[in-house]
Scaffold this active site. Structure first.
Site, PDB file in Angstrom:
ATOM      1  N   ARG A  40      40.146  32.568  33.638  1.00  0.00           N
ATOM      2  CA  ARG A  40      39.113  33.418  33.051  1.00  0.00           C
ATOM      3  C   ARG A  40      38.773  33.016  31.614  1.00  0.00           C
ATOM      4  O   ARG A  40      37.635  33.184  31.180  1.00  0.00           O
ATOM      5  CB  ARG A  40      39.558  34.879  33.100  1.00  0.00           C
ATOM      6  CG  ARG A  40      39.452  35.442  34.506  1.00  0.00           C
ATOM      7  CD  ARG A  40      39.991  36.843  34.604  1.00  0.00           C
ATOM      8  NE  ARG A  40      39.538  37.471  35.836  1.00  0.00           N
ATOM      9  CZ  ARG A  40      39.897  38.689  36.225  1.00  0.00           C
ATOM     10  NH1 ARG A  40      40.724  39.396  35.481  1.00  0.00           N
ATOM     11  NH2 ARG A  40      39.433  39.187  37.354  1.00  0.00           N
TER      12      ARG A  40
ATOM     13  N   LYS B 191      46.505  44.602  51.967  1.00  0.00           N
ATOM     14  CA  LYS B 191      45.947  45.812  52.564  1.00  0.00           C
ATOM     15  C   LYS B 191      44.581  45.620  53.196  1.00  0.00           C
ATOM     16  O   LYS B 191      43.670  45.093  52.587  1.00  0.00           O
ATOM     17  CB  LYS B 191      45.878  46.913  51.503  1.00  0.00           C
ATOM     18  CG  LYS B 191      47.263  47.360  51.072  1.00  0.00           C
ATOM     19  CD  LYS B 191      47.239  48.744  50.477  1.00  0.00           C
ATOM     20  CE  LYS B 191      46.460  48.744  49.199  1.00  0.00           C
ATOM     21  NZ  LYS B 191      46.441  49.980  48.474  1.00  0.00           N
TER      22      LYS B 191
ATOM     23  N   GLY C 217      41.663  37.632  42.883  1.00  0.00           N
ATOM     24  CA  GLY C 217      42.695  37.285  41.914  1.00  0.00           C
ATOM     25  C   GLY C 217      43.777  36.380  42.479  1.00  0.00           C
ATOM     26  O   GLY C 217      44.041  35.301  41.945  1.00  0.00           O
TER      27      GLY C 217
ATOM     28  N   GLY D  13      37.786  42.282  42.781  1.00  0.00           N
ATOM     29  CA  GLY D  13      37.037  43.446  43.248  1.00  0.00           C
ATOM     30  C   GLY D  13      35.536  43.305  43.040  1.00  0.00           C
ATOM     31  O   GLY D  13      34.741  43.711  43.890  1.00  0.00           O
TER      32      GLY D  13
HETATM   33  C1  3PG Z   1      40.320  42.636  37.494  1.00  0.00           C
HETATM   34  O1  3PG Z   1      41.219  41.868  37.162  1.00  0.00           O
HETATM   35  O2  3PG Z   1      40.223  43.115  38.635  1.00  0.00           O
HETATM   36  C2  3PG Z   1      39.272  42.965  36.470  1.00  0.00           C
HETATM   37  O3  3PG Z   1      39.628  42.474  35.219  1.00  0.00           O
HETATM   38  C3  3PG Z   1      39.023  44.446  36.439  1.00  0.00           C
HETATM   39  O4  3PG Z   1      40.194  45.123  36.124  1.00  0.00           O
HETATM   40  P1  3PG Z   1      40.438  46.576  36.735  1.00  0.00           P
HETATM   41  O5  3PG Z   1      40.568  46.411  38.216  1.00  0.00           O
HETATM   42  O6  3PG Z   1      41.683  47.087  36.084  1.00  0.00           O
HETATM   43  O7  3PG Z   1      39.230  47.408  36.381  1.00  0.00           O
END
Ligand code: 3PG
Ligand code: MG
Length: 399
Positions: A35, A198, A354, A377
């Site tokens: 990132r 999940k 991620g 997400g």
């Molecule tokens: C992530 O890593 O999913 C983003 O940086 C958003 O973070 P969050 O899910 O804690 O909002």
């Protein structure tokens, strides 16, 4: 289009929302800097125009107020090394110190603000907090694709204070372009690989993909909810009891739509959730009581690799097993290798999420796939067809 290339930052202070939510180890060392590397071109563009950069981000999910392990100060050395310059740091993202540091910032300089989420107002999308942040800069750049699905003060609300000076950074643009490549006019065969623990996180995307893909490969913990729905004995593997019926419906839906839904035929199983547990390989439908599937097995790996290698478009989200433990990382590694091989043969491959992105980075394959997304997400929500507040805030005049 409000793109960064059409904006001249000379003499301006750019308030740049980045997603520097990077994993840190117990010594606060960055274990995956994807990132940070991704944000470099945006920062460079502003600096080389003759602008100053004020970086703001969240890190983790602090509960109430500052916590050492969530401090962005840990990123300063990495940024200084990257830009070969001193990076100033404000111990609080708002207040007099941040104001003074921002005020005295000169063209070519970089200021990093402390974790936005040390203020509850950030996640609440508090307009007063957004307005206070907005006073720090002359132009707002949103380059935090990974956080674009959050309607927070710094990711969306703040844009209203920059009606004529808000643009998307290069990460945001690249992410949207790449996501569109697996949504529109795809080359076939199109294979989606869905993993992770999940099924509940992936239901909407799986349903959406049913109308698009030729092959839907399932791996990771969520496999066993599918295996159970298919009548298998899964021992003490991870299962979402309340999603078994849904998994059964997805299996039926795939059949109706002519999508090849692949569930791991065999699994690497263990008698405990530990890298030191006893391990074995067996059919995923016949896991002994007290044993659990922690990775896809050799037959599944071979079958998956064959389908992936022949695909022309690949979307991968989520690891195939407990990748962090070396005994259960082979499935993810072999899938990664197959994606690399397909890419070498001309396929387009998008790695999202991620954990699968981290796996590809750790394996050193980041340059051998088409694109590694910085979003988990956010990418899923975009692909599900949802509006991302971080994108809408820039694109819409009336936001
Ligand atoms: C992530 O890593 O999913 C983003 O940086 C958003 O973070 P969050 O899910 O804690 O909002
Ligand atoms: Mg998240």
């Amino acid at each position: 289009m409000r793109t960064i290339d059409n904006y001249n930052f000379a003499g301006k202070k750019a308030l740049v929302r980045v997603d520097f939510n990077v994993p840190l180890d117990e010594n606060y060392r960055i274990t995956d800097d994807n990132r940070i590397r991704a944000a470099v071109p945006t920062i460079q563009k502003i600096l080389s125009d003759g602008g100053a950069v004020i970086l703001m981000s969240h890190l983790g999910r602090p509960k109430s107020g500052p916590e050492e392990k969530f401090s962005l100060v840990h990123l300063v050395p990495r940024l200084e090394e990257e830009f070969n310059t001193t990076v100033k740091f404000a111990n609080d993202c708002t207040g007099p110190d941040a104001g003074a540091l921002a005020h005295s910032l000169q063209p070519g300089e970089i200021l990093l603000l402390e974790n936005l989420r040390f203020h509850k107002a950030e996640e609440k999308g508090d307009p007063d907090f957004a307005k206070e942040l907005a006073t720090l800069g002359d132009v707002y750049v949103n380059d935090a694709f990974g956080t674009a699905h959050r309607e927070h003060a710094s990711t969306a609300v703040i844009a209203r204070y920059f009606p004529n000076d808000k643009v998307m950074g290069y990460v945001m643009q690249a992410e949207l372009d790449n996501a569109r490549r697996v949504l529109e006019n795809v080359e076939r065969p199109y294979t989606a690989i869905m993993g992770g623990a999940k099924i509940s996180d992936k239901i909407l995307i799986i349903e959406k993909l049913m109308d698009k893909v030729d092959n839907l490969i399932i791996g990771g913990g969520m496999s066993y909810t599918f295996v159970k729905a298919d009548g298998g004995q899964i021992g003490s593997s991870l299962v979402e009891e309340d999603k078994v019926e849904l998994a059964g419906r997805l299996i039926a839906m795939a059949r109706e739509k002519g999508v090849q839904l692949m569930i791991p035929v065999d699994s690497v199983v263990a008698d405990a959730f530990s890298n030191d547990a006893n391990i074995d390989t067996c059919l995923s439908h016949h896991i002994k009581p007290m044993w659990m599937g922690l990775d896809i097995g050799p037959e599944a790996r071979e079958a998956y690799a064959a389908v992936i290698a022949n695909s022309k478009t690949i979307l991968w989200n989520g690891p195939m097993g407990v990748f962090e433990m070396s005994n259960f990382s082979v499935g993810t590694e072999e899938v990664a290798e197959a994606v690399v091989e397909a890419t070498r043969r001309g396929a387009y491959s998008l790695i999202g999420g991620g954990d699968s992105a981290a796996a590809v980075n750790q394996l050193g394959y980041a340059d051998r796939v088409s694109y590694v997304s910085t979003g988990g997400g956010a990418l899923l929500e975009y692909m599900e067809g949802k509006t991302l507040p971080g994108v809408a805030a820039i694109e819409r005049d009336d936001y």
